[in-house]
Design an enzyme around this catalytic site. Structure first.
Site, PDB file in Angstrom:
ATOM      1  N   VAL A 255       0.833  -1.195   0.000  1.00 40.34           N
ATOM      2  CA  VAL A 255       0.000   0.000   0.000  1.00 40.34           C
ATOM      3  C   VAL A 255       0.868   1.245   0.000  1.00 40.34           C
ATOM      4  CG1 VAL A 255      -1.720   1.281   1.327  1.00 40.34           C
ATOM      5  CG2 VAL A 255      -1.855  -1.211   1.186  1.00 40.34           C
ATOM      6  N   GLU A 279      -2.614  -8.314  -2.037  1.00 37.34           N
ATOM      7  CA  GLU A 279      -3.569  -8.154  -0.936  1.00 37.34           C
ATOM      8  C   GLU A 279      -4.648  -7.143  -1.296  1.00 37.34           C
ATOM      9  OE1 GLU A 279      -0.705  -7.918   2.811  1.00 37.34           O
ATOM     10  OE2 GLU A 279      -0.052  -6.774   1.062  1.00 37.34           O
ATOM     11  N   ASN A 369       2.462   1.509  11.620  1.00 35.20           N
ATOM     12  CA  ASN A 369       1.237   0.831  11.216  1.00 35.20           C
ATOM     13  C   ASN A 369       1.251  -0.654  11.577  1.00 35.20           C
ATOM     14  OD1 ASN A 369       0.245   3.214  10.049  1.00 35.20           O
ATOM     15  ND2 ASN A 369       1.248   2.783   8.101  1.00 35.20           N
ATOM     16  N   LYS A 393      12.593  13.509   6.533  1.00 33.49           N
ATOM     17  CA  LYS A 393      12.642  14.765   7.292  1.00 33.49           C
ATOM     18  C   LYS A 393      13.599  15.779   6.665  1.00 33.49           C
ATOM     19  CE  LYS A 393      11.090  13.176  11.801  1.00 33.49           C
ATOM     20  NZ  LYS A 393      11.327  13.211  13.270  1.00 33.49           N
TER      21      LYS A 393
END
Length: 488
Positions: A255, A279, A369, A393
């Site tokens: 994802v 998936e 996650n 960053k």
């Protein structure tokens, strides 16, 4: 009955199996009604929490709503909600981060305890009691089978023409009665189009008319496009030298925006008649199917942006012939991934110079996650890519480090690492060889000399197999925690 009436049937302390996988197919109303009930119970001074099991991540109406009111005691196996994440990292929610292929079998084995209530979204109920699955199958089959009681949310909003897109396999069994799964091609059908449930267990049916979470995918940026170009060039070379057929092997894509950029890159790549065994089917794979580059795809869920969802809905007859949705114990099954020769592409947070991968934790302690299905595919895929930008960053953090602060995938499971800087093919390399290739190919130029210095000094200590300076190995992370930057 109403969602509030259904939520009133869920007892405090219950293990509750919810439908949902990556923002689709989750119950929309009952979790919110349960959160409202829990909030009232807490206001009255009565403790009330539940343990939530799902297929993967859900949406603010489920994870966010229950986490916000302190209604979750335990969560498994994957989440991405910011409120839920904060509660996990505050120690207020016990989070079980589990390989997605393992969840159903661990539930069947009894490792997770009894499942008291299942709350499952479906698109309809047939006269004989069978259920039309929704946009996500996930662990729904298992939850319906093992739950003591079942609440159904019947959602009339998704296109009814999705009926027939699903392939629910009922041939799994607990060892020693387990038999081989007879799937030899990604889009073979080995099950049936519907879910089954014992009508005696159904205690509530709640009508809904609500959409899934909109998944907003940013347009691929320069970094994502560079990563995609490295992967496509590598795949083209593998075809040229005969290690891949011209239409490659089935693709799995994790994802996120980088994964979608890779799939977007395949639109103009030299490959045709592709297949997907993944998936979650996202925008990039849908576009490949639309454009005729991908013949068909197997997944456990569809998670699309609003424009892509409209495309899917408007052309549902076309996609129903080319997409099959399965339980995640099939879509992520390690033996099937290995048998089909899946090419896996998954994101990571950081990699170290020996190829160990951290895909879940920030600075070693903070859960992001979860591992999701990346481990199912990485260890068993024919080819496995881990991808990330080389820095984060604004350059203050290097995503290639001396030693990862948390290990999800060991060096033994890592074949190929890709950043916008380049691609490190680690197949057949010893630890010292891997380190040099990763530094040369994947590290950002601003960080490459520091990594080289660390590696050189570690080697100078003697003939260690995997040279490290243990007093320095995690010093970059410690410095970042103290100053906000890994730089000395």
């Amino acid at each position: 009955m109403s969602a509030a009436e259904a939520a009133a049937l869920i007892p405090a302390g219950a293990n509750v199996g919810m439908s949902g996988f990556t923002g689709s197919g989750h119950p929309k109303l009952v979790p919110q009604a349960l959160a409202t009930r829990i909030e009232a119970e807490h206001a009255a001074g009565r403790p009330f929490q539940v343990n939530v099991w799902t297929g993967a991540s859900t949406a603010p109406e489920l994870d966010g709503a229950l986490a916000r009111v302190g209604g979750m005691r335990q969560r498994l196996p994957f989440q991405s909600d910011p409120v839920c994440r904060d509660r996990i990292n505050a120690g207020e929610v016990d989070y079980l981060d589990i390989h997605l292929s393992h969840v159903a079998q661990q539930a069947w084995f009894g490792f997770l305890g009894p499942l008291h209530v299942a709350v499952i979204e479906v698109l309809g109920i047939l006269p004989d009691g069978r259920l039309i699955p929704s946009a996500a199958v996930g662990n729904n089959k298992t939850w319906l089978d093992i739950a003591d009681k079942v609440i159904l949310e019947v959602n009339s909003l998704p296109p009814a023409e999705m009926e027939g897109m699903h392939d629910i396999y009922y041939g799994t069994a607990i060892p020693p009665r387990r038999l081989p799964i007879n799937l030899t091609q990604p889009i073979e059908r080995i099950g049936e189009p519907y879910l089954r449930v014992d009508p005696a267990k159904v205690i509530a049916v709640v009508p809904t008319h609500h959409g899934d979470r909109d998944t907003a995918f940013a347009q691929p940026d320069a970094v994502s496009n560079q990563i995609a170009a490295h992967i496509i060039d590598f795949l083209a070379h593998e075809v040229k030298v005969g290690r891949l057929p011209r239409n490659m092997l089935p693709l799995q894509s994790g994802v996120g925006n980088v994964a979608n950029a890779v799939l977007a890159g395949l639109l103009d790549g030299p490959f045709d008649d592709l297949l997907g065994f993944t998936e979650v089917l996202q925008d990039g794979m849908l576009e490949l199917i639309k454009r005729g580059k991908m013949a068909a795809a197997s997944a456990t869920a569809i998670s699309l942006s609003r424009p892509a969802l409209q495309e899917f809905t408007d052309n549902i007859a076309f996609y129903r012939e080319r997409i099959v949705l399965r339980p995640q114990e099939i879509s992520n099954h390690p033996e099937l991934v290995r048998r089909l020769g899946v090419i896996a592409m998954n994101a990571m947070i950081e990699a170290d110079i020996y190829g160990n991968i951290n895909s879940t934790h920030l600075m070693g302690s903070g859960m992001m996650n979860g591992i999701g299905g990346s481990g199912d595919f990485a260890r068993n895929g024919y080819l496995s890519f881990f991808v990330t930008p080389s820095v984060a960053k604004g350059g203050a953090v290097s995503c290639i480090v001396p030693m990862v602060s948390h290990v999800d995938h060991t060096e033994h499971d890592t074949q190929i690492i890709v950043t916008e800087q380049g691609l490190a093919d680690l197949r057949g390399l010893s630890p010292r060889q891997r380190a040099q290739v990763i530094i040369d190919k994947c590290a950002h130029p601003d960080w490459r000399p520091l990594l080289q210095d660390y590696f050189d000094r570690a080697r100078s200590q003697g003939a260690q197999h995997t040279p490290h300076l243990l007093g320095e190995a995690l010093s970059w992370h410690q410095r970042c925690l103290e100053t906000g930057s890994m730089r000395a």
